[in-house]
Design a protein around this motif. Structure first.
Motif, PDB file in Angstrom:
ATOM      1  N   GLY A 142       5.582 -11.611  -4.423  1.00  0.00           N
ATOM      2  CA  GLY A 142       5.792 -12.910  -3.528  1.00  0.00           C
ATOM      3  C   GLY A 142       6.818 -13.875  -3.783  1.00  0.00           C
ATOM      4  O   GLY A 142       7.268 -14.608  -3.167  1.00  0.00           O
ATOM      5  N   MET A 143       7.429 -13.500  -5.283  1.00  0.00           N
ATOM      6  CA  MET A 143       8.539 -14.395  -5.705  1.00  0.00           C
ATOM      7  C   MET A 143       9.785 -13.765  -5.074  1.00  0.00           C
ATOM      8  O   MET A 143      10.633 -14.589  -4.868  1.00  0.00           O
ATOM      9  CB  MET A 143       8.416 -14.360  -7.010  1.00  0.00           C
ATOM     10  CG  MET A 143       7.438 -15.191  -7.759  1.00  0.00           C
ATOM     11  SD  MET A 143       7.222 -14.990  -9.545  1.00  0.00           S
ATOM     12  CE  MET A 143       8.662 -15.342 -10.128  1.00  0.00           C
ATOM     13  N   PHE A 144      10.011 -12.725  -4.872  1.00  0.00           N
ATOM     14  CA  PHE A 144      11.366 -12.025  -4.562  1.00  0.00           C
ATOM     15  C   PHE A 144      11.519 -11.076  -3.219  1.00  0.00           C
ATOM     16  O   PHE A 144      12.189 -10.834  -2.787  1.00  0.00           O
ATOM     17  CB  PHE A 144      11.746 -11.117  -5.718  1.00  0.00           C
ATOM     18  CG  PHE A 144      11.845 -11.825  -6.721  1.00  0.00           C
ATOM     19  CD1 PHE A 144      12.988 -12.442  -7.286  1.00  0.00           C
ATOM     20  CD2 PHE A 144      10.847 -11.596  -7.841  1.00  0.00           C
ATOM     21  CE1 PHE A 144      12.800 -13.154  -8.494  1.00  0.00           C
ATOM     22  CE2 PHE A 144      10.839 -12.251  -9.104  1.00  0.00           C
ATOM     23  CZ  PHE A 144      11.897 -13.254  -9.204  1.00  0.00           C
ATOM     24  N   SER A 145       9.944 -11.176  -2.688  1.00  0.00           N
ATOM     25  CA  SER A 145       9.907 -10.472  -1.327  1.00  0.00           C
ATOM     26  C   SER A 145       8.764 -10.897  -0.485  1.00  0.00           C
ATOM     27  O   SER A 145       8.057 -11.823  -0.906  1.00  0.00           O
ATOM     28  CB  SER A 145       9.599  -9.063  -1.491  1.00  0.00           C
ATOM     29  OG  SER A 145       8.261  -8.403  -2.030  1.00  0.00           O
ATOM     30  N   SER A 146       8.536 -10.445   0.753  1.00  0.00           N
ATOM     31  CA  SER A 146       7.512 -10.807   1.567  1.00  0.00           C
ATOM     32  C   SER A 146       6.688  -9.569   1.377  1.00  0.00           C
ATOM     33  O   SER A 146       6.947  -8.414   2.090  1.00  0.00           O
ATOM     34  CB  SER A 146       7.896 -10.706   2.942  1.00  0.00           C
ATOM     35  OG  SER A 146       8.789 -11.940   3.152  1.00  0.00           O
ATOM     36  N   PRO A 147       5.652  -9.415   0.653  1.00  0.00           N
ATOM     37  CA  PRO A 147       4.774  -8.389   0.531  1.00  0.00           C
ATOM     38  C   PRO A 147       3.732  -8.285   1.723  1.00  0.00           C
ATOM     39  O   PRO A 147       3.238  -9.286   2.311  1.00  0.00           O
ATOM     40  CB  PRO A 147       4.066  -8.797  -1.005  1.00  0.00           C
ATOM     41  CG  PRO A 147       4.321 -10.103  -1.156  1.00  0.00           C
ATOM     42  CD  PRO A 147       5.289 -10.571  -0.491  1.00  0.00           C
ATOM     43  N   MET A 148       3.645  -7.003   1.999  1.00  0.00           N
ATOM     44  CA  MET A 148       2.755  -6.712   3.043  1.00  0.00           C
ATOM     45  C   MET A 148       2.120  -5.487   3.100  1.00  0.00           C
ATOM     46  O   MET A 148       2.858  -4.556   2.425  1.00  0.00           O
ATOM     47  CB  MET A 148       3.217  -7.146   4.637  1.00  0.00           C
ATOM     48  CG  MET A 148       4.504  -6.426   5.044  1.00  0.00           C
ATOM     49  SD  MET A 148       5.335  -6.915   6.471  1.00  0.00           S
ATOM     50  CE  MET A 148       5.844  -8.487   5.896  1.00  0.00           C
ATOM     51  N   THR A 149       1.243  -5.159   3.770  1.00  0.00           N
ATOM     52  CA  THR A 149       0.675  -3.609   4.042  1.00  0.00           C
ATOM     53  C   THR A 149       1.587  -3.080   4.861  1.00  0.00           C
ATOM     54  O   THR A 149       2.401  -3.552   5.865  1.00  0.00           O
ATOM     55  CB  THR A 149      -0.624  -3.353   4.375  1.00  0.00           C
ATOM     56  OG1 THR A 149      -0.729  -4.047   5.792  1.00  0.00           O
ATOM     57  CG2 THR A 149      -1.472  -4.270   3.328  1.00  0.00           C
ATOM     58  N   SER A 150       1.522  -1.650   5.015  1.00  0.00           N
ATOM     59  CA  SER A 150       2.521  -0.589   5.928  1.00  0.00           C
ATOM     60  C   SER A 150       1.732  -1.229   7.307  1.00  0.00           C
ATOM     61  O   SER A 150       2.647  -1.276   8.341  1.00  0.00           O
ATOM     62  CB  SER A 150       2.122   0.598   5.719  1.00  0.00           C
ATOM     63  OG  SER A 150       1.022   0.998   5.559  1.00  0.00           O
ATOM     64  N   GLY A 151       0.437  -1.312   7.597  1.00  0.00           N
ATOM     65  CA  GLY A 151      -0.031  -1.697   9.123  1.00  0.00           C
ATOM     66  C   GLY A 151       0.810  -3.047   9.506  1.00  0.00           C
ATOM     67  O   GLY A 151       0.798  -3.223  10.668  1.00  0.00           O
ATOM     68  N   GLU A 152       0.589  -3.874   8.177  1.00  0.00           N
ATOM     69  CA  GLU A 152       0.923  -5.488   8.819  1.00  0.00           C
ATOM     70  C   GLU A 152       2.663  -5.028   9.366  1.00  0.00           C
ATOM     71  O   GLU A 152       3.033  -5.832  10.045  1.00  0.00           O
ATOM     72  CB  GLU A 152       0.719  -6.264   7.598  1.00  0.00           C
ATOM     73  CG  GLU A 152      -0.394  -6.617   7.435  1.00  0.00           C
ATOM     74  CD  GLU A 152      -0.631  -7.499   6.153  1.00  0.00           C
ATOM     75  OE1 GLU A 152      -1.469  -8.303   6.041  1.00  0.00           O
ATOM     76  OE2 GLU A 152       0.216  -7.255   5.221  1.00  0.00           O
ATOM     77  N   ASP A 178       0.659  -1.134  -0.022  1.00  0.00           N
ATOM     78  CA  ASP A 178      -0.155  -0.185   0.100  1.00  0.00           C
ATOM     79  C   ASP A 178       0.846   1.373   0.018  1.00  0.00           C
ATOM     80  O   ASP A 178       0.231   2.351   0.312  1.00  0.00           O
ATOM     81  CB  ASP A 178      -1.083   0.014   1.226  1.00  0.00           C
ATOM     82  CG  ASP A 178      -0.192   0.011   2.642  1.00  0.00           C
ATOM     83  OD1 ASP A 178       0.852  -0.392   2.519  1.00  0.00           O
ATOM     84  OD2 ASP A 178      -1.032   0.188   3.490  1.00  0.00           O
ATOM     85  N   CYS A 179       1.984   1.140  -0.189  1.00  0.00           N
ATOM     86  CA  CYS A 179       3.196   2.252  -0.344  1.00  0.00           C
ATOM     87  C   CYS A 179       3.868   2.275  -1.638  1.00  0.00           C
ATOM     88  O   CYS A 179       4.828   2.741  -1.773  1.00  0.00           O
ATOM     89  CB  CYS A 179       4.172   2.202   0.734  1.00  0.00           C
ATOM     90  SG  CYS A 179       3.218   2.337   2.346  1.00  0.00           S
ATOM     91  N   VAL A 180       2.930   1.757  -2.506  1.00  0.00           N
ATOM     92  CA  VAL A 180       3.763   1.798  -3.863  1.00  0.00           C
ATOM     93  C   VAL A 180       2.461   2.025  -4.965  1.00  0.00           C
ATOM     94  O   VAL A 180       1.381   1.774  -4.516  1.00  0.00           O
ATOM     95  CB  VAL A 180       4.138   0.354  -4.229  1.00  0.00           C
ATOM     96  CG1 VAL A 180       5.353  -0.055  -3.687  1.00  0.00           C
ATOM     97  CG2 VAL A 180       3.064  -0.733  -4.224  1.00  0.00           C
TER      98      VAL A 180
END
Length: 102
Positions: free
Chosen positions: A86-96, A67-69
């Motif tokens: 998801g292949m190269f990072s741990s995607p998550m929201t800024s809140g998470e 949510d910051c892109v």
């Protein structure tokens, strides 16, 4: 407008899509003992994704804040944040991410 605070590390010399080539970013991260990079920015499926892939290939743990892109289309945003991120990072929201820091 944001400005660096005294003591902030500033990386200069970025010339392309990715934040690593042409800069001393890898060296500066390593000399500060940083093992995990957290990414946000513009363009989701271009510059952010390029930097994410390179950071991953250089051995860093990568978190990409979904949510910051931003990008130029809803389709490009969804494809990157729910697909390749998801292949190269741990995607998550800024809140998470904030919850993980606590």
């Amino acid at each position: 407008m944001m400005s660096p605070a005294p003591g902030d590390v500033v990386i200069r010399g970025k010339r392309g899509l990715d934040s690593f080539p042409g800069t001393d970013l890898k060296r500066r991260l390593r000399e500060h003992g940083i093992e995990t990079v957290v990414l946000g920015g513009f363009l989701t499926n271009c510059c952010v994704e390029s930097t994410m892939r390179t950071a991953y290939e250089k051995g860093f743990n990568v978190i990409t804040l979904t949510d910051c892109v931003a990008t130029t289309s809803d389709e490009g945003q969804k494809a990157a944040t729910t697909g390749t991120y998801g292949m190269f990072s741990s995607p998550m929201t800024s809140g998470e991410f904030k919850e993980k820091l606590a």
